[in-house]
Design a protein around this motif. Structure first.
Motif, PDB file in Angstrom:
ATOM      1  N   HIS A  11       5.341  16.867  -9.858  1.00  0.00           N
ATOM      2  CA  HIS A  11       3.942  16.141  -9.188  1.00  0.00           C
ATOM      3  C   HIS A  11       3.157  17.331  -9.727  1.00  0.00           C
ATOM      4  CE1 HIS A  11       5.866  12.957  -8.821  1.00  0.00           C
ATOM      5  NE2 HIS A  11       4.726  12.008  -8.637  1.00  0.00           N
ATOM      6  N   ASP A  75       4.626  14.915 -13.422  1.00  0.00           N
ATOM      7  CA  ASP A  75       3.618  12.937 -13.239  1.00  0.00           C
ATOM      8  C   ASP A  75       1.930  13.127 -13.157  1.00  0.00           C
ATOM      9  OD1 ASP A  75       5.776  12.051 -14.808  1.00  0.00           O
ATOM     10  OD2 ASP A  75       6.476  10.452 -12.752  1.00  0.00           O
ATOM     11  N   ASP A  76       1.188  12.817 -12.915  1.00  0.00           N
ATOM     12  CA  ASP A  76       0.273  12.194 -12.653  1.00  0.00           C
ATOM     13  C   ASP A  76      -1.053  12.757 -13.627  1.00  0.00           C
ATOM     14  OD1 ASP A  76       1.227  10.505 -11.273  1.00  0.00           O
ATOM     15  OD2 ASP A  76       1.046  12.304  -9.417  1.00  0.00           O
ATOM     16  N   HIS A 129       0.934   8.582 -18.458  1.00  0.00           N
ATOM     17  CA  HIS A 129       1.494   7.711 -16.782  1.00  0.00           C
ATOM     18  C   HIS A 129       0.831   6.893 -16.917  1.00  0.00           C
ATOM     19  CE1 HIS A 129       4.007   8.354 -13.808  1.00  0.00           C
ATOM     20  NE2 HIS A 129       2.812   8.871 -12.819  1.00  0.00           N
ATOM     21  N   HIS A 133      -2.685   3.613 -13.120  1.00  0.00           N
ATOM     22  CA  HIS A 133      -2.037   3.992 -11.974  1.00  0.00           C
ATOM     23  C   HIS A 133      -1.117   2.612 -11.194  1.00  0.00           C
ATOM     24  CE1 HIS A 133       1.099   6.419  -9.546  1.00  0.00           C
ATOM     25  NE2 HIS A 133       1.030   7.200 -10.589  1.00  0.00           N
ATOM     26  N   PRO A 170       4.647   5.047 -13.314  1.00  0.00           N
ATOM     27  CA  PRO A 170       4.383   5.479 -12.063  1.00  0.00           C
ATOM     28  C   PRO A 170       4.495   4.546 -11.327  1.00  0.00           C
ATOM     29  CG  PRO A 170       2.554   3.933 -13.612  1.00  0.00           C
ATOM     30  CD  PRO A 170       3.911   3.716 -14.906  1.00  0.00           C
ATOM     31  N   GLY A 171       4.725   5.415  -9.874  1.00  0.00           N
ATOM     32  CA  GLY A 171       5.063   4.614  -9.092  1.00  0.00           C
ATOM     33  C   GLY A 171       6.992   4.143  -8.931  1.00  0.00           C
ATOM     34  N   ARG A 282       5.472   8.525  -6.138  1.00  0.00           N
ATOM     35  CA  ARG A 282       3.911   8.298  -6.828  1.00  0.00           C
ATOM     36  C   ARG A 282       3.880   7.689  -8.291  1.00  0.00           C
ATOM     37  NH1 ARG A 282      -0.414   7.758  -4.781  1.00  0.00           N
ATOM     38  NH2 ARG A 282      -1.419   6.685  -6.767  1.00  0.00           N
TER      39      ARG A 282
HETATM   40 ZN   LIG Z   1       2.633   8.831 -10.469  1.00  0.00          ZN
END
Ligand SMILES: [Zn+2]
Length: 282
Positions: A11, A75-76, A129, A133, A170-171, A282
């Motif tokens: 991340h 990610d993110d 992503h 989210h 995501p997640g 996440r």
């Molecule tokens: Zn994420």
């Protein structure tokens, strides 16, 4: 055609202690943020075990029988991609994949359009992503899933001036329907967070797993993932499945318990070099 790939999921990477400076905020997000010195050690360890430099998703799609492909993903869409990560990858002439949360573009702690264009120009892969989210992506309706992928790829395509065909879930909450919706939004390669190395295909989309790296994970672990060490993969796979069952059984209780656990862990802080185990994505 299925393929095998060894993919790391990072991340944000920020100066030590400045966890709030990039990406999502809060104890559950901070667990996934590495400090710059740690990340540099991860790259050095990975570099020592590679037969050739990490590849990219589009290159893998073009050559699915590539020998031992290793991919590095983030990610993110936190601003640390532009501030630190890309520079550190480029010191080794490596390319990364940066998966951007559509609705966060240009907000505090996240990449803005010029930074996204610049990363793309430097040869890094920009992907979606999702748009908002969702905490539990696999629990969204078909309409919501379609909207998440469609809006996010549209926003990114307008910024880049070309179609966006790569995405990550995501997640860590993946289902076949998530991939179906991604495929129908034009995604050709979708990364989830399942610790498997063999791809599968959903409609027109290749789906690849990844292994998550958290703060406190040792550089040698990332090197072992890149090297494709079987024992580590099996351990990660068993742990992932046990966690998946727990989530299904406990539902919302799992989410509340996870936040409480992370808040307690954040207070204690994570010891450098400690391995808290893989876990809560996440
Ligand atoms: Zn994420």
């Amino acid at each position: 055609m299925t393929t095998r790939a060894f993919t790391l999921l990072y991340h944000d990477v920020v100066p030590e202690g400045r966890w709030e400076s990039s990406g999502f905020q809060g104890a559950d997000a901070d667990v996934y943020k590495l400090d710059c010195a740690d990340f540099r050690q991860h790259l050095a360890a990975i570099g020592q075990c590679l037969r050739h430099p990490p590849t990219t998703g589009p290159a893998l799609l073009a050559s699915p029988s590539m020998d031992h492909p290793v991919l590095i993903t983030f990610d993110d869409g936190g601003v640390s991609a532009a501030l630190y990560i890309a520079d550190m990858l480029e010191e080794r002439a490596w390319k990364g994949h940066f998966f951007v949360t559509g609705c966060r573009i240009g907000t505090s702690g996240f990449l803005d359009p010029p930074q996204i264009r610049d990363l793309h120009k430097r040869g890094h892969i920009i992907g979606s992503h999702s748009y908002s989210h969702p905490l539990r992506m696999a629990h969204c309706s078909s309409e919501q899933l379609h909207d998440e992928w469609q809006r996010s790829t549209l926003v990114l395509s307008e910024i880049l001036g070309e179609a966006v065909q790569v995405a990550s879930v995501p997640g860590g909450d993946y289902s076949r329907q998530v991939a179906v919706a991604a495929s129908r939004a034009g995604i050709k390669l979708l990364f989830n967070s399942e610790p498997v190395t063999r791809s599968h295909i959903v409609e027109d989309c290749v789906v690849l797993g990844r292994i998550t790296v958290q703060r406190g994970h040792r550089p040698e672990r990332s090197a072992a993932i890149a090297a494709g060490r079987r024992r580590l993969q099996i351990r990660e796979y068993l742990f992932w499945n046990a966690k998946k069952v727990a989530k299904q059984l406990l539902g919302g209780i799992w989410l509340r318990a996870r936040v409480m656990l992370l808040e307690r862990r954040a207070k204690k802080d994570v010891r450098p070099g400690a391995d808290p185990g893989s876990g809560i994505e996440r």
